[in-house]
Scaffold this active site. Structure first.
Site, short mmCIF file in Angstrom:
data_model
loop_
_atom_site.label_atom_id
_atom_site.label_comp_id
_atom_site.label_asym_id
_atom_site.label_seq_id
_atom_site.Cartn_x
_atom_site.Cartn_y
_atom_site.Cartn_z
N CYS A 680 -3.77 -0.44 -4.54
CA CYS A 680 -2.85 -1.53 -4.21
C CYS A 680 -1.66 -1.58 -5.17
O CYS A 680 -0.55 -1.92 -4.78
CB CYS A 680 -3.59 -2.86 -4.20
SG CYS A 680 -4.41 -3.26 -5.75
N HIS A 766 -6.06 -8.42 -6.58
CA HIS A 766 -5.26 -7.54 -5.73
C HIS A 766 -3.80 -7.61 -6.16
O HIS A 766 -3.28 -8.70 -6.45
CB HIS A 766 -5.42 -7.98 -4.26
CG HIS A 766 -4.74 -7.07 -3.28
ND1 HIS A 766 -5.14 -5.75 -3.09
CD2 HIS A 766 -3.70 -7.28 -2.44
CE1 HIS A 766 -4.37 -5.20 -2.16
NE2 HIS A 766 -3.49 -6.10 -1.75
#
EC number: 2.1.1.-
Length: 1748
Positions: A680, A766
């Protein structure tokens, strides 16, 4: 010996009890007296030492003691040694009264006790001090002599005219004369600080004490002489550090001969020797002291091995250094030993052996040896010049030795016994008068050297005569211990007239002296000198610790005691006390508290006139707890250079503290790490940069080490800020991370490019790119206001310290867990709210019972809820509660409520918070808290609440925004009191909440110092505390008990008591009383930890003290605490401690390093180690030979040396190989058979298309139906997703179960219960009488089949066994590739116990009649054993196999080592019908118990295998342990001789069932084939009940054996299994590689011609035809040669095999040895091929002619 033979002969008869009765009678009394006299539990490693000292310790006692061995030595001294020697009225000095009265009861001659207070501690030990000296004729001074000097002892004799003898005990390590390191560290350790010796008994630091270092002088003097007194000093006994001395007035008449005997003394030491000093260097003697056995073995090893590498001596040393008996050897000594062995490995004795030398040869040798002597005699001028120089050098010395004595030394410089005789003659001239006081001081310091042996030249050097300059020039190089020679006694002073004897003129003797001098400087040395020097250095004498004792002459004496000790006390009450104590007086009643026994000699009990200063013990400062796993960066092969920081390697203007992580320089062009699954961060950066994520990853690979890019944290958690910093350097940008309303900056401060990352804390966390509309702007003000609680938590400080958290986590509830708890509460299994329905009449609202029922209904439809959460965790008393209490007093956190597990803890919260009364509702126990609401929920001792309580709280209170958890995962968990509660079925809260623990606070404000020291815990409690035992019971004390039943009984009696579990979270100012009963052994380590950490002042143990004995059934943690031994938390909580990030100081700043996974990178930056001095190459090739220093070839044998390379072997395994060359040629060689061809024509096949049959072969079914589930995971034995297929409706791999441990995590756990049989305890398996009886039956049955006499024992053939060792080594080196052996280097690790076996699952796709279309099947387990087991017992099995092959009857067929052609020939010769009896077993390997061990032992004893090898085999079979637990003595696949022992066991069982003496029988492991229809023996039903096996015999016409149908015509491969294998290979694309193997198997039956149809069942004709059709379609022209009539030559088979990529077992067996050798080096062999290779190697290499 005769008695032992009688015992062995009668042990199995009815006379066993009669003959052993006298032994039992004599042992009972001795054992009883030992248990009574020595009741303390001595460590098992010290019991043999005490027995060797003559102390009768049984090792069966149960009373704990912190230094039990020293206590045993003291008891032996008092009640054995002193009690027996006391035959006149005597006085005892310095002893506790209680101990004195016990001694007086033993011997009434001990009349009085006199104690003197010389130290403040003595007031506690000696309640009645004496004011005068004793008047008896004999004194006994107990453990105090080391505090007195000879002056004081002589003063004692002067002050006591009646005193004739004095017995004294002395505690001093003899080796303190040469080192400050103990030679017996298990028994004692010590250190020397200037003039003080600090003594620690048995590692018990609390019992350590100080004494003068010159106490050793008492062991060096033989007499004390003053002008008016003469005393003799005798050392009566020495028990390690304890010595018994006798000092008595000397007799007027002494034996004159006694003056001629030297007074030498020696002490017991480990068997050791001293290594020589290195050239021009001096190494302390202690670091050159090595075990003699290890040196001798290493000396032999370095000369016996043919290929010696530089690492081999170090590997050999490693196999010895971890042995407990060598714990006295220092690490420097081990290093010196391996270096010395390496550098001297090439040295050999300078000798030669020549027979029949001629006179001329002898004359040449004589002239060569005396050339310098002849030259000196021929040149008188040279001789005169040299001798004049020598004389001039001597003129500066006023005293010198006579030339007549010196010439012996010149002729033979420091070699041979002549020098010792020379020095002895000089020493005899020395005056033997006693030493003066000044000389004695110097002499006692110099005499402590290792005692020499009589003929050791180094010993004579250790006396080091002060010779003239000429003799010093002739001295040889220093010998071990010669550094002590400069401290020895000068002897030249004893020759006052020596200088006058140098006047005689030069004679032939002077020429000889000059000859020796010239030889010394010009060389070469004489052959005798070279040999003596070789023996001196490479065969040093054994080390002996001792010295010569000397008399001591004193000018005066000192007072024994200070004058203050002999004055009457001033206090009238004290003066009234009797003195001395009369013999009849009894000691005062001892206190009820059981005191901790004292050490053997402590300062408090043996202080003397001038005692050493005693400093109080202090707790050492504890270092922070660091990770136990080493960083892989040090061994990263992708890097070069030392470890440094990223900022130093790639300098730039980084933001502060963002580029300080460890890193190394990456090697250009190194292999790139695989792209990470969690990318990510790369995706978020790529959205703001022109580079793709793959390009960013490639850039990282040019900077970051491979270990960093493949670390578990990166794979599991994702990329972090370290990778972001590296990318910022590569692309020159700066980045901002917006996380939890905070902004963190990374990268280059001066960069113009600015990027932004948004980090969601998750879970999982994230990274994302910012919204384009926001253009990377920070969160809005409204979002900031919503998270004001987060900012307040992270910014809150108390006394300058932050909360021990790193971030505010997000927690999501699980309604299913809440539903479980609500249902149990509703049903009354957990909690008591459902019993409070009567309260509804007193209030207007619903009752608690109704509200619980309502809450249970809400849980049915509740959705998961996410809230903020922090978790404060730490050791008991670390102060988790106090900062939270101060936080709750701030305005932001005013809307809170607190949940506690008990009312006691709730009361503490109320008193600490001190809120107004109307706020008391905020503090509740866990049940009533479910009925209240607040935004902030604080749960104290979360782990003491039911599982699912946190989830239920979030459902019950929808207003909760923040949860604060307090708790210690190391302490106890909640356990329901109802047996019907299902709450226990939920998973524990500990692993669920561990990810939320950012830091574990490892310190304590509560526990006292003595408890903190046990855990190496930083402590802020000023109280020292105590851990004691007591016999009293205090009703009002803090009594901690084990069970609720004891609590109820105590409350009924009016006593205060609480369970240990309920006391969790509470703090006691008074001591805690821990009650010990039978439930103590059942306490978990968590509960024990709770009990020890409740009190601020100390702990009392009361009740049954046997649970403190450290024995089986006791409490281990309590035992360690009581004995003062360290408690290592990883030993008790291994699954928790290693997951905690421990800190040992309050947190003052937080790390700003993040990862995209679940947890942030909260660990502090590790310390960067210093670069190594000699970096090793990253990879060492297996053929690397530059480190070989010795490479000896065979001196005789065959022209082709059958040796394989051993350069790749680990050094620890190299020592296990014998490296014996196979020199005797085999008398039997493999010859091709001359028998006729089975058939000269090809069989007629009813043609059938292979693919047509294959299309309809596999039935349509759902493969998932056959899978099983284990712990919510589904097995993977029938995979079908994403698998190609084209010949059927599904992939052909579904035909049978496939075992793939790499992709099926359930395979091994689900197979354990079927494949392994475990012992109930860790105790060894005991051979039962039933096992012995059945084992003998099996052995006799096996001998009957072989037509052997079971009572005959064959002599042991040593030469043949050596050949078996060589063959076994050859097989182990050739059966696996070198890379495989290197990868399994741990198999030879000395730290791996040889009884431990690693179990793993075998990867295979087994296709046979039993597995086709079958269900889920348990895998086959393989046992990985230590190389020591394989290389030691492997030759034994090969030795047995050789005799069995030669003596096996022709009608018995073993398939091992035979080819399918051999099977076909045997069937054609022996089988007369196709009717047969076959047998199948249930759990064949697992059903072999003790009878199999007895059977194997009898087979080995028949061949006279050495008993040590038999004992090793039995020990291994009865003590096997695995990672899953201890196993019974079952058969393990992987142990030496698995196939042979299984086959023999199978044959013996079959012969017990049927009479096989004339029946053609084929056996192979658990498979068998008996020709004809047989009837069982009459006694079979009785024997069958004794066996653990379950047999399934069957009689049929067409029987299978090892996958072949047999008959008089021969054998044929089962076409059904072969057809299925062809289908699978065709579908997965491996048919081309496997076709040669399958075609070879098919050709065995195909070559029979039309007769093959007589062997096959009719339903298999189509499959045989389909296989033939497939081979005709797919086989190449060269491969189809196998289908032609006749036998195929060996060369054709080898060519086909070498071109194939897959080799089956039958195909492998038909290859030549050369082809098999090439195949084994080509690729890794399957384990089945490895076991098949052994008998083939033996057939070719073993000399069958040696067997007689």
């Amino acid at each position: 010996m005769a008695f032992q033979l009688a015992l062995d002969a009668l042990s199995s008869t009815t006379h066993r009890d009669s003959i052993s009765a006298p032994l039992l009678d004599s042992s009972v009394s001795q054992l009883q007296s030992s248990l009574e006299l020595f009741p303390y539990t001595v460590p098992k490693e010290l019991v043999p030492q005490l027995n060797r000292m003559g102390i009768q310790v049984s090792g069966l006692t149960s009373t704990p003691h912190p230094h039990a061995a020293h206590k045993t030595l003291e008891l032996n001294l008092l009640f054995n040694h002193w009690a027996k020697s006391c035959n006149v009225d005597s006085a005892v000095v310095f002893m506790k009264p209680s101990k004195f009265f016990k001694l007086q009861e033993k011997n009434s001659h001990f009349k009085s006790l006199h104690n003197y207070r010389l130290h403040p501690h003595d007031s506690n030990r000696y309640p009645h001090p004496s004011t005068s000296l004793p008047t008896e004729k004999r004194f006994y001074i107990h453990d105090s002599l080391m505090y007195f000097t000879p002056h004081q002892i002589s003063g004692l004799f002067e002050s006591c005219p009646n005193l004739l003898s004095l017995y004294a005990s002395l505690v001093v390590p003899p080796e303190s004369s040469m080192t400050d390191l103990s030679l017996n560290p298990d028994l004692y350790r010590y250190s020397i600080h200037k003039s003080t010796l600090h003594y620690t008994p048995e590692g018990h630091s609390a019992g350590s004490y100080n004494q003068p270092v010159n106490a050793l002088d008492w062991l060096k003097i033989s007499a004390i002489q003053t002008p008016s007194l003469s005393l003799s000093v005798s050392v009566l006994e020495s028990w390690g550090p304890l010595h018994s001395l006798l000092i008595e007035r000397s007799s007027q008449t002494q034996n004159p001969d006694s003056q001629k005997i030297k007074d030498l003394i020696s002490f017991q030491t480990p068997q050791a020797l001293i290594l020589p000093n290195p050239d021009s260097l001096a190494v302390p003697l202690r670091h050159r002291l090595v075990p003699q056995k290890t040196y001798d073995a290493l000396f032999t090893y370095t000369r016996a091995t043919r290929t010696l590498r530089t690492s081999d001596p170090a590997g050999f040393v490693r196999t010895q250094s971890n042995k407990p008996e060598f714990n006295w050897v220092t690490s420097q000594a081990w290093d010196n030993l391996q270096t010395y062995a390496l550098l001297t490995a090439s040295y050999r004795p300078p000798v030669s052996y020549t027979l029949h030398r001629s006179p001329l040869t002898k004359l040449k040798e004589l002239l060569t040896r005396n050339a310098l002597k002849l030259a000196a005699m021929a040149s008188p001028a040279l001789t005169l010049a040299i001798f004049t120089t020598m004389t001039a050098l001597n003129t500066n010395s006023s005293k010198a030795l006579s030339f007549s004595a010196l010439k012996i030394h010149l002729l033979n410089p420091l070699t041979g016994p002549e020098l010792l005789h020379f020095q002895t003659s000089v020493l005899q001239q020395k005056n033997s008068a006693p030493l003066s006081q000044a000389e004695a001081k110097q002499e006692l310091d110099k005499s402590a050297v290792p005692a020499p042996s009589e003929h050791d030249s180094s010993a004579s050097q250790s006396t080091s005569l002060s010779l003239s300059a000429s003799s010093q020039l002739l001295s040889t190089e220093k010998h071990p211990g010669s550094e002590l020679s400069s401290k020895a006694i000068p002897v030249s002073t004893s020759c006052p007239s020596a200088s006058k004897q140098l006047a005689p003129p030069l004679t032939a003797e002077s020429h000889s002296s000059v000859n020796a001098l010239l030889r010394k400087f010009l060389g070469p040395n004489s052959p005798q000198s070279n040999l003596d020097n070789y023996n001196l250095h490479l065969h040093p004498e054994s080390f002996t610790l001792g010295w010569k004792r000397r008399p001591l002459l004193l000018d005066s004496h000192s007072s024994f005691l200070p004058s203050s000790c002999l004055q009457p006390p001033a206090s009238p009450s004290i003066a009234a006390a009797p003195h001395p104590l009369p013999p009849a007086q009894k000691p005062p009643r001892p206190p009820t508290t059981v005191p901790t026994p004292k050490p053997l000699a402590s300062p408090s009990q043996t202080q003397a006139a001038q005692p050493a200063t005693q400093s109080p013990p202090s707790i050492p400062q504890t270092a922070p707890v660091t990770s136990l796993l080493p960083a892989p960066l040090e061994t990263d092969d992708s890097c070069a250079g030392p470890i440094s920081t990223f900022q130093d390697l790639f300098p730039a203007s980084y933001y502060p503290h963002t580029a300080n992580f460890p890193c190394r320089s990456k090697i250009p062009g190194y292999l790139e790490a695989p792209y990470p699954p969690l990318d990510c961060m790369l995706v978020a950066l790529s959205a703001q940069m022109p580079q793709s994520p793959q390009e960013l990853w490639s850039a990282l690979n040019t900077l970051m080490p491979l270990s960093a890019l493949t670390s578990p944290s990166l794979r599991v958690l994702g990329l972090g800020t370290e990778e972001l910093t590296a990318l910022s350097y590569y692309y020159h940008f700066q980045a901002e991370i917006h996380s939890d309303n905070e902004i963190y900056r990374f990268g280059i401060q001066t960069a113009s490019t600015k990027l932004c990352l948004i980090r969601d804390s998750g879970p999982p966390a994230h990274f994302t790119a910012p919204d384009p509309l926001r253009a990377g702007s920070p969160p809005s003000r409204s979002q900031t206001n919503e998270n004001s609680l987060r900012r307040s938590l992270l910014g809150f400080r108390l006394n300058g310290n932050l909360l021990p958290i790193d971030q505010v986590h997000s927690f999501t509830s699980e309604p299913s867990r809440a539903k479980n708890l609500a249902s149990n509460m509703k049903n009354g299994f957990d909690g008591i709210l459902t019993t409070l329905a009567a309260l509804s009449s007193l209030s207007s609202g619903p009752s608690p019972r109704d509200r619980i029922f309502t809450l249970d209904g809400i849980c049915d439809f509740a959705l998961p809820k996410t809230v903020d959460l922090i978790h404060l965790s730490g050791f008991a008393g670390c102060g988790k509660t106090h900062p939270i209490q101060q936080l709750l007093k701030t305005p932001h956190f005013h809307n809170f409520r607190v949940v506690t597990p008990t009312t006691n803890l709730r009361s503490e919260w109320k008193s600490d918070m001190a809120l107004p009364a109307h706020h008391n509702w905020r503090f509740s126990t866990w049940e009533s808290a479910l009925l209240k609401h607040a935004e902030i929920l604080v749960i104290d001792e979360i782990y003491k609440l039911p599982r699912g309580y946190l989830d239920l709280s979030l459902i019950a209170d929808p207003t909760v925004k923040l949860v604060i958890l307090l708790g210690d995962p190391l302490q106890g968990e909640y356990h329901s009191t109802s047996a019907h509660s299902s709450n226990l079925r939920l998973s524990s809260e500990i692993p669920r909440l561990l990810p939320f623990i950012d830091y574990y606070c490892y310190w304590s404000y509560r526990v006292p110092k003595c408890v903190a020291k046990l855990f190496s815990l930083p402590c802020f409690n000023p109280s020292e505390g105590f851990i004691k035992t007591t016999l009293d019971f205090f009703p009002s004390a803090n009594n901690l008990v084990n069970s609720h039943s004891v609590v109820h009984i105590s409350e009924a009696c009016g006593w205060n008591a609480v369970t240990i579990s309920s006391s969790q979270g509470c703090t006691f100012s008074d001591p805690a009383f821990i009650h010990l009963d039978r439930n103590t052994a059942l306490l978990s380590p968590s509960n024990c930890l709770v009990a020890l950490t409740r009190s601020r002042s100390g702990v009392y143990f009361k009740g049954d003290f046997t649970f403190l004995s450290s024995l089986s059934g006791s409490s281990r943690m309590f035992s360690l605490a009581y004995s003062g031994q360290p408690i290592h938390l990883p030993d008790f909580f291994p699954e928790i401690v290693f997951q905690l990030n421990m800190i040992t100081a309050p947190l003052t700043k937080r790390s700003s390093s993040f990862r995209s996974g679940f947890q942030p990178n909260i660990s502090s930056a590790p310390k960067i180690p210093a670069p190594p001095n000699l970096p090793c190459p990253p990879h060492i090739p297996t053929n690397y030979s530059k480190d070989v220093i010795v490479n000896n070839q065979a001196l005789y044998g065959e022209s082709l040396e059958r040796r394989l390379s051993v350069l790749h072997l680990p050094p620890t395994r190299m020592t296990l190989h014998s490296d014996i060359n196979i020199t005797a040629p085999s008398s039997s060689s493999f010859q091709p058979s001359d028998e006729p061809v089975p058939s000269d024509h090809t069989a007629v096949y009813p043609g059938f298309d292979f693919f047509t049959l294959a299309a309809h072969f596999l039935p349509a079914h759902d493969p998932e139906v056959k899978e099983i589930e284990l712990k919510d995971q589904t097995s993977q034995q029938f995979p079908w997703l994403n698998l190609d297929f084209h010949i059927s409706c599904q992939t052909s791999s579904l035909i049978s179960a496939r075992h793939q441990p790499g992709s099926d995590s359930t395979l091994l756990p689900a197979s354990l219960h079927k494949r392994l049989r475990f012992r109930p305890t860790a105790a060894p398996y005991q051979i039962t009488p039933s096992d012995s009886f059945l084992g003998n039956c099996l052995y006799r049955s096996w001998c009957q089949v072989y037509r052997r006499d079971p009572n005959v024992r064959l002599p042991f053939n040593e030469a043949l066994f050596l050949e078996c060792i060589a063959v076994n080594d050859y097989a182990q080196l050739s059966s696996k590739t070198q890379a495989t052996i290197v990868a399994n280097a741990s198999r030879s690790d000395p730290d791996w116990r040889h009884t431990f076996v690693k179990i793993f699952a075998k990867s295979q796709h087994k296709v046979n009649d039993g597995s086709i279309f079958g269900p889920w099947k348990a895998c086959q387990t393989l046992a990985l054993m230590h190389d020591y087991v394989i290389l030691t017992l492997g030759p034994v099995k090969k030795y047995q196999r050789l005799f069995d092959q030669l003596e096996r009857p022709s009608h018995i067929y073993y398939h091992a080592g035979n080819t399918p052609h051999d099977l076909r020939r045997w069937c054609s010769k022996h089988l007369e019908t196709s009717h047969c009896t076959t047998n199948d077993y249930t759990a064949f390997d697992q059903s072999q118990h003790g009878e199999a061990v007895v059977f194997e032992v009898l087979k080995m004893r028949r061949l006279s295998i050495p008993e040590n090898l038999i004992s090793l085999h039995v020990h291994l079979k009865t003590n096997v342990e695995t990672q899953f637990g201890p196993l019974t003595c079952m058969r393990l696949t992987g142990e030496p001789g698995t196939y042979d022992d299984n086959t023999d066991y199978n044959l013996a069982v079959l012969n017990l069932q049927y009479d096989l003496r004339k029946t053609p029988t084929l056996v192979s492991g658990d498979d068998s084939y008996l020709s004809g229809t047989l009837s069982p023996r009459s006694n079979w039903p009785f024997v069958k009940e004794l066996l653990h096996l379950r047999l399934k015999p069957s009689s049929l016409i067409d029987g299978l054996f090892c996958g072949y149908y047999l008959g008089p015509q021969g054998c044929i491969r089962n076409p059904l299994a072969l057809f299925a294998k062809l289908m699978i290979a065709e579908d997965d694309g491996s048919a081309f590689d496997k076709l040669p193997s399958y075609l070879t198997e098919f050709s065995i039956g195909h070559g029979l011609g039309d007769s093959l149809w007589q062997l096959l069942p009719s339903d298999l004709v189509l499959y045989q035809s389909a296989c033939f059709d497939y081979f005709c379609r797919k086989a190449t022209r060269s491969q189809k040669i196998l289908l032609q009539p006749g036998l195929v030559d060996q060369e054709t088979l080898d060519k086909i095999a070498l071109s194939a990529k897959f080799i089956s077992r039958p195909f492998y067996s038909m290859l030549s040895s050369h082809a098999r050798s090439l195949i084994s080096t080509k690729f890794k062999l399957d384990s089945s091929l490895t076991t098949l290779q052994d008998p083939m190697v033996e057939f070719e290499l073993l000399p069958f002619s040696n067997v007689q």
